[in-house]
Design a protein around this motif. Sequence first.
Motif, mmCIF file in Angstrom:
data_model
loop_
_atom_site.group_PDB
_atom_site.id
_atom_site.type_symbol
_atom_site.label_atom_id
_atom_site.label_comp_id
_atom_site.label_asym_id
_atom_site.label_seq_id
_atom_site.Cartn_x
_atom_site.Cartn_y
_atom_site.Cartn_z
ATOM 1 N N PRO A 1 -33.644 -16.241 -26.446
ATOM 2 C CA PRO A 1 -34.140 -17.354 -26.481
ATOM 3 C C PRO A 1 -33.281 -18.287 -27.405
ATOM 4 O O PRO A 1 -33.577 -19.632 -26.978
ATOM 5 N N GLN A 2 -32.986 -17.767 -28.862
ATOM 6 C CA GLN A 2 -32.673 -18.805 -29.683
ATOM 7 C C GLN A 2 -31.086 -19.626 -28.904
ATOM 8 O O GLN A 2 -31.366 -20.275 -29.534
ATOM 9 N N GLN A 3 -30.460 -18.253 -28.326
ATOM 10 C CA GLN A 3 -29.385 -19.242 -28.006
ATOM 11 C C GLN A 3 -29.422 -20.311 -26.607
ATOM 12 O O GLN A 3 -28.925 -21.402 -27.265
ATOM 13 N N ILE A 4 -30.818 -19.756 -26.516
ATOM 14 C CA ILE A 4 -30.464 -21.408 -25.331
ATOM 15 C C ILE A 4 -31.063 -22.555 -25.809
ATOM 16 O O ILE A 4 -31.331 -23.241 -25.499
ATOM 17 N N THR A 5 -32.450 -22.106 -26.445
ATOM 18 C CA THR A 5 -32.734 -23.548 -27.165
ATOM 19 C C THR A 5 -32.008 -24.029 -28.229
ATOM 20 O O THR A 5 -31.906 -24.934 -28.132
ATOM 21 N N ASP A 6 -30.859 -23.375 -29.274
ATOM 22 C CA ASP A 6 -29.766 -24.124 -29.917
ATOM 23 C C ASP A 6 -28.163 -24.967 -28.837
ATOM 24 O O ASP A 6 -27.562 -25.826 -29.152
ATOM 25 N N SER A 7 -28.328 -24.302 -27.983
ATOM 26 C CA SER A 7 -27.530 -25.193 -26.979
ATOM 27 C C SER A 7 -27.626 -26.587 -26.942
ATOM 28 O O SER A 7 -26.491 -27.143 -26.910
ATOM 29 N N GLY A 8 -29.099 -26.818 -26.603
ATOM 30 C CA GLY A 8 -29.111 -28.010 -26.449
ATOM 31 C C GLY A 8 -30.068 -28.151 -24.891
ATOM 32 O O GLY A 8 -29.710 -29.855 -24.664
ATOM 33 N N ALA A 9 -29.292 -27.955 -24.371
ATOM 34 C CA ALA A 9 -29.167 -27.285 -23.054
ATOM 35 C C ALA A 9 -30.322 -27.533 -22.798
ATOM 36 O O ALA A 9 -32.189 -27.222 -23.012
ATOM 37 N N ASN A 10 -30.704 -28.476 -21.616
ATOM 38 C CA ASN A 10 -31.977 -28.646 -20.474
ATOM 39 C C ASN A 10 -32.138 -27.403 -19.846
ATOM 40 O O ASN A 10 -31.955 -27.153 -18.664
ATOM 41 N N ALA A 11 -32.378 -25.791 -20.502
ATOM 42 C CA ALA A 11 -32.579 -24.925 -19.682
ATOM 43 C C ALA A 11 -34.470 -23.731 -20.045
ATOM 44 O O ALA A 11 -34.584 -23.797 -21.584
ATOM 45 N N VAL A 12 -33.725 -22.863 -18.984
ATOM 46 C CA VAL A 12 -35.201 -22.065 -19.713
ATOM 47 C C VAL A 12 -35.005 -20.852 -19.211
ATOM 48 O O VAL A 12 -34.071 -20.768 -18.262
ATOM 49 N N LEU A 13 -35.606 -19.516 -19.662
ATOM 50 C CA LEU A 13 -35.477 -18.668 -20.004
ATOM 51 C C LEU A 13 -36.050 -17.754 -18.797
ATOM 52 O O LEU A 13 -37.111 -17.447 -19.075
ATOM 53 N N LEU A 14 -35.356 -17.051 -17.717
ATOM 54 C CA LEU A 14 -36.686 -15.872 -17.160
ATOM 55 C C LEU A 14 -35.740 -14.255 -17.500
ATOM 56 O O LEU A 14 -34.512 -14.388 -16.944
ATOM 57 N N ALA A 15 -36.322 -13.384 -18.316
ATOM 58 C CA ALA A 15 -35.275 -12.170 -18.618
ATOM 59 C C ALA A 15 -36.623 -11.234 -18.123
ATOM 60 O O ALA A 15 -37.394 -10.583 -19.065
ATOM 61 N N PRO A 16 -36.302 -10.430 -17.067
ATOM 62 C CA PRO A 16 -37.773 -9.856 -16.435
ATOM 63 C C PRO A 16 -37.569 -8.316 -16.527
ATOM 64 O O PRO A 16 -35.656 -7.673 -17.468
ATOM 65 N N GLN A 17 -38.039 -7.294 -17.331
ATOM 66 C CA GLN A 17 -37.890 -6.146 -17.603
ATOM 67 C C GLN A 17 -37.189 -4.715 -16.636
ATOM 68 O O GLN A 17 -37.317 -4.264 -16.433
ATOM 69 N N MET A 18 -35.913 -4.417 -17.080
ATOM 70 C CA MET A 18 -35.864 -3.374 -16.350
ATOM 71 C C MET A 18 -36.025 -2.392 -17.024
ATOM 72 O O MET A 18 -36.783 -2.023 -17.103
ATOM 73 N N ALA A 19 -35.388 -1.003 -16.740
ATOM 74 C CA ALA A 19 -35.841 0.354 -17.285
ATOM 75 C C ALA A 19 -36.131 0.288 -18.757
ATOM 76 O O ALA A 19 -35.517 -0.401 -19.552
ATOM 77 N N VAL A 20 -37.161 0.847 -19.037
ATOM 78 C CA VAL A 20 -37.716 0.700 -20.648
ATOM 79 C C VAL A 20 -36.833 1.379 -21.489
ATOM 80 O O VAL A 20 -37.113 2.820 -21.460
ATOM 81 N N ASP A 21 -36.131 1.109 -22.425
ATOM 82 C CA ASP A 21 -35.677 1.833 -23.450
ATOM 83 C C ASP A 21 -34.758 2.793 -22.907
ATOM 84 O O ASP A 21 -34.839 3.863 -23.402
#
Length: 432
Positions: free
Chosen positions: A224-244
Amino acid sequence: MCADRTKSSEARCRALRIALISGLVPLSLTLVQCGNAPNPAALAANSQANVQVVAKTSPQVQQVASGDTFEDRFPAPQFRERFPSASEGFLQRQMSDFSPKRAVQQQPEQAPYKIASLAPQVPYQRPAREDLTTLVSMKSSAFPYFGNNPASDSPFLNISKGDRRGHRSYSGRVFWQDETYNDSRVLMHVPEHFDVRKPGVIVVFFHGNGATLARDVRDRQLVPQQITDSGANAVLLAPQMAVDAADSSAGKFWQPGGLKRFMEESASHLAQLTGDPNSARAFANMPIVIVGYSGGFLPTAWSLEVGGISDRVRGVVLLDAVYGEMDKFASWIQSHRSGFFVSSYTHYTARRDRELMSMLRQKGIGVSEDMDGPLRPGSVVFVETGDGITHRDYVNRAWTQYPLKDVLVKMSATPALALTRVAATSSSASSR
């Protein structure tokens, strides 16, 4: 008669002497005061006609009668006296001035009011909205999954113990459904500068093995921080895959239309998260960039192959992730020349990355082997990183520090990719 004249003359002389004395006495007092500073007590005593002031030398307190209070002598200024009108000063701009113009009902003009305090008044500023990061449960997320494994065309949950069902992986290890494949949550992130009215992109991030959304994707890999720091007009979706778990299973993304259903459901959640229900349509049509790290290659490949909306995918980024499915990646690259493809790799995946490069060159597709240039539609880039770069830290450090941020910055510099960079600089974003 002489006596009467003498008495009358004496009376006139006496009156003249009295008049002269009355004029000379105040003049003499004034001359005595010349060269001395005015007495504050005297100024206060003469401020109004019928006011008595008991004044003593400083630092003792002066007592002022109720008819000559501080408020009477120094009335509070009116609002219009403190701030110029629109015709007298700079034009006042509001955030609404930068939004699309809409017909609004004109509000009745409010009567001027009086400031209660003499302290300087700071103009009102709307508090900056913070980044929005949350976990949302979604029916279309990868798990739970009760379908087949397309690799074997057999049930994914292929082992049971009493009431428990699980999956035996290729390594022979058993992962139980209620522990490893039962988390339907999705990490959603909307930067504070994101504007749904401008061209933007949705980043879908498939994490690797042995990860959780909060501990790894958010806190360790700083996606999330990388997306914010890029300054791009972007949002994030990260689904949980197999847990740990050491498992790359794609779950519902194995199914035809799996990515399409996931994006359709996420559009309404993103609209609710941003507080604008009408923005769901914009999210439902926004371009997509898929990022697969390590074991995330499997849901990435199947989403491109059977996801149902491959034309919305504007780019694919693989971070040390080509462990297989080269035919699916090559097929998408060949049939989607308006998108871009980036694969960065260590020695763990070098053999398969070189095999994929060879497949593409045989199809007549040009391949670049560095990330120095801009990303353009049709760009195909393979970047080998040195031995000092570890696989575990690859999301934070690949060909550069924060590679996902670098990709979004390069996308923003390419108008043909229809991505707007709305933040000023990465330093301003990181200073919040």
